[in-house]
Design an enzyme around this catalytic site. Structure first.
Site, PDB file in Angstrom:
ATOM      1  N   ASP A 131       1.102  -1.207   0.125  1.00 23.87           N
ATOM      2  CA  ASP A 131      -0.099  -0.278   0.077  1.00 23.87           C
ATOM      3  C   ASP A 131       1.092   1.451  -0.046  1.00 23.87           C
ATOM      4  O   ASP A 131       2.118   1.243  -0.324  1.00 23.87           O
ATOM      5  CB  ASP A 131      -0.787  -0.530   1.244  1.00 23.87           C
ATOM      6  CG  ASP A 131      -2.539   0.685   0.665  1.00 23.87           C
ATOM      7  OD1 ASP A 131      -2.306   1.450   0.279  1.00 23.87           O
ATOM      8  OD2 ASP A 131      -3.502   0.342   0.556  1.00 23.87           O
ATOM      9  N   HIS A 190      -3.877   5.747   4.090  1.00 23.63           N
ATOM     10  CA  HIS A 190      -4.244   5.101   3.337  1.00 23.63           C
ATOM     11  C   HIS A 190      -3.876   3.807   3.917  1.00 23.63           C
ATOM     12  O   HIS A 190      -4.330   2.460   4.621  1.00 23.63           O
ATOM     13  CB  HIS A 190      -5.044   4.795   1.899  1.00 23.63           C
ATOM     14  CG  HIS A 190      -5.700   3.684   1.530  1.00 23.63           C
ATOM     15  ND1 HIS A 190      -4.906   2.337   0.881  1.00 23.63           N
ATOM     16  CD2 HIS A 190      -6.923   3.887   1.271  1.00 23.63           C
ATOM     17  CE1 HIS A 190      -5.654   1.757   0.578  1.00 23.63           C
ATOM     18  NE2 HIS A 190      -6.472   2.895   0.324  1.00 23.63           N
ATOM     19  N   SER A 497     -12.091  -0.912   0.236  1.00 21.63           N
ATOM     20  CA  SER A 497     -10.991  -0.458   0.783  1.00 21.63           C
ATOM     21  C   SER A 497     -10.041  -1.046   2.410  1.00 21.63           C
ATOM     22  O   SER A 497      -8.926  -1.854   2.309  1.00 21.63           O
ATOM     23  CB  SER A 497      -9.988   0.720   0.764  1.00 21.63           C
ATOM     24  OG  SER A 497      -9.423   0.536  -0.099  1.00 21.63           O
TER      25      SER A 497
END
Length: 562
Positions: A131, A190, A497
């Site tokens: 990520d 994120h 996600s």
């Protein structure tokens, strides 16, 4: 060009740089600094002979006969003629899948020591998060002694890898003020949030060992490339083999380019990796469910079908992919709001460049190919100045002899378009993103607020049954709406996600029960997926479902205790 070279790479190579740079799917993989392309190659046999010939090319070997090559467009054309080369494709652009969860997914019951599950927490299992980076100093990723739980970290942007000992040393120096910044910092948040859910101390697999791959940049663009994901997966599997630990990989990225049938080299690589080692790969289904980025239609011999596309103000470019059966003959026209009519379906025309007012339209029809018996028609509309003409564009299909008639069209992800842009009659089915289309990966959707429902944004998949064979995506759904992330500033996150790491953590718990605790040494891959599906909570009678897969994650019910 050689038919071993995919359609989009052929179009990209034939398009001027100023136009190509505006279209992410075209530009992904090109390095302006040395004028080279990064390509993905599927091979048969050794590349020793080829590497001795193309000495100015950079070759990176991945698992299962896949390579990433950096070279010039002239070398790509020559490589495609070599007998060891099966197929060549370019990287694609991938995007984040953003848009009291543990209890909902039966995680807490499975963690409880006093239950028949014996308190599984992912201990002894590697959880890999590929990520945007991580905060290595976050307490979520430290053990009770304050040492890191991260066994290895690879920062693709810098090329530096860190062992757990090196991370602990950096943390000590940071605490003492000897260093001011920590490596692999997550600028977006994120990756950190995904890791907290999957394997943080407050997360699902709270005792798992952690692998982190911080994805490299894409030349300042907002997307990452498929090749970066491939390198990350390859790294994680090699590390798991080195540590002799079972592995779960989390991928919370997706894109819309492709036929969504699992036939690209990227998707095949993911599938092959799922069968390579004691490994499972969890991938989000994407957030295109309530977007207007997909259209399905049915052609009938002799009929005309119009698919209308609204383009909002201030769009600098847009691309359209059409995927149909090669045996279905149809003339396809792109009609602008101002009446200009362009034929985009001539398979013999090569790459065609049209000029309309302040716009360039680049199109090419291609197919069938080595891994797809259909045909792709790709068209990109790019403003050479200002913006492309807003209003209703029409894609007209004039059908001749049709045998099957089914076709799909996709636009770029909804996150890249204005809210006014999209098909007027969109189809919610087939809105799952790539690589969630990979058959052996665990494809994860997001639960809705009501029991037994899917989140409206969660991408829809496909159910294909032939005899005993059933290809169904998504495989399962998990909580993905308003997930609370602990920290100094507690926040909530929404999107597939964040549903995906719920399943990633659950897979690690099953691996601990099976492999680490000795109950089932084959608890990975398709077998692990089958147990997750078997334990899923189902409301209603029709399964699988294109939105909900085989049901909602329930970890406790998925552990096959006697």
């Amino acid at each position: 060009m050689n038919p071993r070279i995919e359609n989009l790479l052929q179009i990209s190579a034939d398009t001027s740089e100023d136009i190509r740079q505006q279209v992410p799917d075209m530009d992904a993989g090109f390095d302006d600094s040395d004028r080279t392309w990064e390509i993905i190659v599927k091979t048969a046999g050794s590349l020793d002979r080829i590497r001795s010939i193309y000495t100015n090319a950079e070759f990176t070997q991945l698992l299962c006969g896949y390579w990433i090559v950096r070279t010039t467009i002239y070398n790509i054309e020559a490589l495609a003629t070599e007998p060891e080369i099966i197929f060549i494709e370019k990287p694609k652009a991938l995007y984040f899948e953003l848009y009291a969860a543990k209890s909902e997914a039966c995680v807490n019951v499975a963690k409880a020591e006093e239950t028949q599950y014996g308190g599984v927490t992912g201990k002894g299992v590697l959880v890999a998060v590929i990520d945007s980076g991580i905060d290595i100093g976050n307490n979520e990723f430290l053990d009770d002694s304050g040492n890191t739980r991260i066994k290895a970290l690879w920062d693709q942007a810098t090329g530096i890898t860190y062992s757990d000992m090196e991370i602990n040393s950096i943390l000590e120096d940071y605490k003492n003020g000897a260093v001011k910044t920590l490596p692999a910092r997550d600028e977006t948040g994120h990756g950190n949030e995904v890791a907290v859910i999957a394997c943080g101390r407050s997360g699902v697999a709270s005792d798992a060992d952690i692998l982190i791959v911080k994805l490299g940049n894409s030349g300042g663009n907002a997307y990452i490339r498929t090749t970066q994901i491939m390198r990350g997966v390859d790294y994680c599997i090699r590390k798991a083999i080195e540590y002799s630990q079972p592995l779960v990989v989390n991928i919370s990225y997706g894109g819309t380019y492709g036929n969504h049938e699992g036939g690209s080299i990227f998707e095949m690589f993911i599938d092959d990796c799922c069968s390579t080692y004691r490994c499972s790969i969890c991938i989000g289904v994407g957030n295109e469910g309530e977007g207007r980025t997909h259209y399905s239609g049915q052609l009938i011999s002799g009929n005309v079908l119009d698919a209308e596309l609204a383009i909002g103000d201030y769009e600098p470019q847009i691309s359209i992919q059409i995927w149909k059966r090669a045996m279905d003959n149809a003339r396809i026209e792109l009609i602008a709001p101002t009446g200009e009519n362009l034929v985009i379906s001539d398979r013999n025309a090569g790459v065609v460049h049209h000029n309309i007012k302040n716009m360039r339209v680049i199109s090419k029809a291609y197919g069938p190919g080595p891994f797809y018996m259909g045909e792709e028609i790709y068209a990109a509309i790019v403003a050479t100045s200002g913006y492309i003409t807003s209003g209703i564009w029409n894609i007209r299909f004039i059908a001749a002899n049709v045998l099957d008639g089914f076709f799909n069209m996709w636009l770029p992800p909804v996150s890249t378009l204005s809210s006014a842009t999209g098909f007027l009659r969109p189809s919610p089915e087939y809105t799952f993103t790539i690589p969630g289309t990979s058959r052996r990966a665990i494809c994860v959707g997001a639960n809705g607020r009501a029991p037994g429902s899917a989140a409206t944004f969660s991408g829809r998949g496909v159910n294909v049954k032939s005899g005993l064979m059933l290809y169904a995506k998504p495989d399962i759904t998990a909580p993905g709406v308003n997930i609370r992330i602990p920290g100094n500033k507690e926040k909530t996150v929404t999107g597939t996600s964040f549903a995906t790491p719920m399943v990633t953590g659950a897979a690690a718990m099953l691996m601990e029960w099976g492999i680490v605790k000795g109950n089932d040494q084959y608890m990975y891959g398709e077998k692990l997926k089958a147990y997750l599906i078997n334990g899923a909570t189902r409301v209603g009678n029709v399964w699988p479902d294109s939105a909900r897969g085989w049901g909602e994650l329930c970890v406790a019910a998925s552990i096959p205790v006697k």
